[in-house]
Write an enzyme that holds these catalytic residues in place. Structure first.
Site, PDB file in Angstrom:
ATOM      1  N   ARG A  93      41.370  36.294  63.950  1.00 15.08           N
ATOM      2  CA  ARG A  93      40.510  36.416  62.774  1.00 15.08           C
ATOM      3  C   ARG A  93      40.880  37.628  61.910  1.00 15.08           C
ATOM      4  O   ARG A  93      40.652  37.635  60.709  1.00 15.08           O
ATOM      5  CB  ARG A  93      39.048  36.510  63.223  1.00 15.08           C
ATOM      6  N   TYR A 112      31.278  32.533  36.303  1.00 16.23           N
ATOM      7  CA  TYR A 112      31.541  31.259  36.992  1.00 16.23           C
ATOM      8  C   TYR A 112      30.227  30.720  37.560  1.00 16.23           C
ATOM      9  O   TYR A 112      29.497  31.439  38.235  1.00 16.23           O
ATOM     10  CB  TYR A 112      32.568  31.540  38.093  1.00 16.23           C
ATOM     11  N   ASP A 148      35.986  39.197  38.377  1.00 14.27           N
ATOM     12  CA  ASP A 148      36.617  37.929  38.722  1.00 14.27           C
ATOM     13  C   ASP A 148      37.819  37.790  37.796  1.00 14.27           C
ATOM     14  O   ASP A 148      37.684  37.518  36.612  1.00 14.27           O
ATOM     15  CB  ASP A 148      35.630  36.771  38.549  1.00 14.27           C
ATOM     16  N   LYS A 200      43.745  28.622  42.405  1.00 12.34           N
ATOM     17  CA  LYS A 200      44.195  28.258  41.069  1.00 12.34           C
ATOM     18  C   LYS A 200      45.704  28.523  40.935  1.00 12.34           C
ATOM     19  O   LYS A 200      46.488  27.809  41.511  1.00 12.34           O
ATOM     20  CB  LYS A 200      43.361  29.014  40.030  1.00 12.34           C
TER      21      LYS A 200
END
Ligand SMILES: *Cc1c(COP(=O)(O)O)cnc(C)c1O
Length: 390
Positions: free
Chosen positions: A54, A107, A179, A204
């Site tokens: 992890r 967003y 962002d 993206k």
């Protein structure tokens, strides 16, 4: 060196790859310690080497280091999606009783987080006009701990005055989260503008092929311990296969982005000339609001922008988008393919009022030949106008 060069070498360490160009996909949960003393040493500094799956493997280290190098921060964490990166970064910075300031152009799922879980946890949000600049000072409260920015904004692409906002935020001892997905790590130096945490939906352009969900958050030295503690306490990790695909995508980001940018500009200029178009919302256009800030703070654009029609409604827009040959209807963006999305910003505005004479269409301009894309749009305008004139 230019970032087009840096991006080729970023995060590539021979000791992680044994000389192979790309790191292998290390799939790991358990890492075996030779001796108990090795485990004790590991616990003291779990990030010094392999510790537990992890916490990351050399596959993860390569992408984390690459993004940190490109962004110029102190460290990067990886998340299973862009939204997880936004949420993870916010939750690492706030606690019950805090107040946060969030741009009205944020967003949409980020807005829902603020109005949902954060509100339930006793964290209060004030949404602000994305073009507020230094005027944000008036909205600060004693308990304001975080300012969330997104530039240009989702759907409406307002450019924010990040240095002005950061200056006020820091004077009030608050952190600034950006962002930064639109600019990618190539087109904006977030930390030079005063940002403390820069988030990317790597889904993206970094991945660039519409086949992976992944997020990154990079912090400066001030915010990095907080960000990392938050991420490890909440158990954020990303699949090594996805990370490997992001590393693969990253190396070609500059050439892809140049094409997205050039084609999108060509299409934006074509749209601007049309009488049935109201406004083209693309910050690289000299006539666009925020263009001066864009020129000051960005080194380039991408393939995502919006435009508004001067008549019709969201009930008639199907005639525009339904039978397009190349622009497909769908969420997300940043892949090689073109997308179109009709969506009404008025639904999600609270600090500002959205007004337009007709529907808004968001385009993601892919890597197809721009003349074919223009042809596709011209036919859509014909269908739409035929319907409205009937
Ligand atoms: C897509 C997007 C996100 C979320 O990324 P996912 O990987 O889809 O969760 C966050 N911010 C912006 C600006 C985005 O466009």
């Amino acid at each position: 060196m230019k970032r087009d060069t840096t991006i080729i070498e970023a995060g590539r360490r021979p000791e992680w790859t044994q000389g192979i160009v790309n790191p292998p996909v290390y799939r790991a949960s358990t890492c075996i310690f030779e001796r108990y003393q090795d485990l004790r040493d590991g616990v003291k500094d779990p990030d010094a080497g392999l510790f537990y799956g992890r916490r990351g493997t050399p596959t993860h280290w390569a992408l984390r280091e690459a993004i940190t190098e490109l962004e110029g921060g102190a460290g990067t964490w990886l998340y299973p999606s862009g939204m997880a990166a936004v949420a993870g970064a916010i939750l690492a910075c706030v606690r019950t009783g805090d107040h946060i300031l969030v741009t009205d152009s944020v967003y949409e799922p980020t807005r829902f987080l603020c109005q949902g879980m954060l509100r339930d946890f006793g964290i209060e949000t004030t949404f602000y006009d994305p073009e507020i600049g230094a005027g944000i000072e008036a909205l600060f409260q004693e308990n304001t701990r975080l300012v969330i920015t997104e530039s240009p904004g989702s759907l409406t692409l307002e450019v924010q005055d990040l240095p002005a906002i950061s200056k006020v935020a820091h004077a009030h001892d608050a952190l600034v989260l950006l962002d930064n997905t639109w600019a990618t790590p190539l087109h904006m130096r977030a930390f030079d503008l005063g940002v403390d945490i820069s988030v990317h939906a790597a889904t993206k352009y970094i991945v660039g092929h519409s086949d992976v969900m992944l997020g990154t958050a990079t912090a400066n030295a001030r915010a990095w311990p907080k960000l990392k503690h938050g991420a490890t306490q909440m158990g954020h990790t990303a699949s090594p296969d996805d990370v490997w695909l992001a590393l693969r995508g990253l190396r070609t980001l500059p050439v892809r982005l140049k094409q997205h940018e050039a084609s999108a500009l060509k299409i934006a200029q074509w749209l601007q000339e049309r009488e049935d178009v109201d406004q083209v919302l693309h910050p690289a256009l000299p006539t666009a609001p925020g263009h001066d800030l864009f020129k000051r703070d960005f080194s380039g654009a991408c393939g995502l922008f919006s435009f508004t029609l001067n008549r019709g409604s969201y009930d008639t827009i199907d005639a525009f988008v339904d039978d397009m040959r190349l622009f497909k209807i769908g969420f997300s963006w940043g892949g090689f393919e073109s997308l179109i999305l009709p969506t009404d910003p008025a639904r999600v505005r609270s600090a500002t009022k959205w007004q337009a004479p007709g529907p808004l269409l968001r385009l993601h301009v892919g890597l197809e030949d721009p003349d074919d894309l223009i042809d596709d749009l011209a036919k859509a305008f014909d269908r739409y106008n035929r319907l409205l004139n009937a």
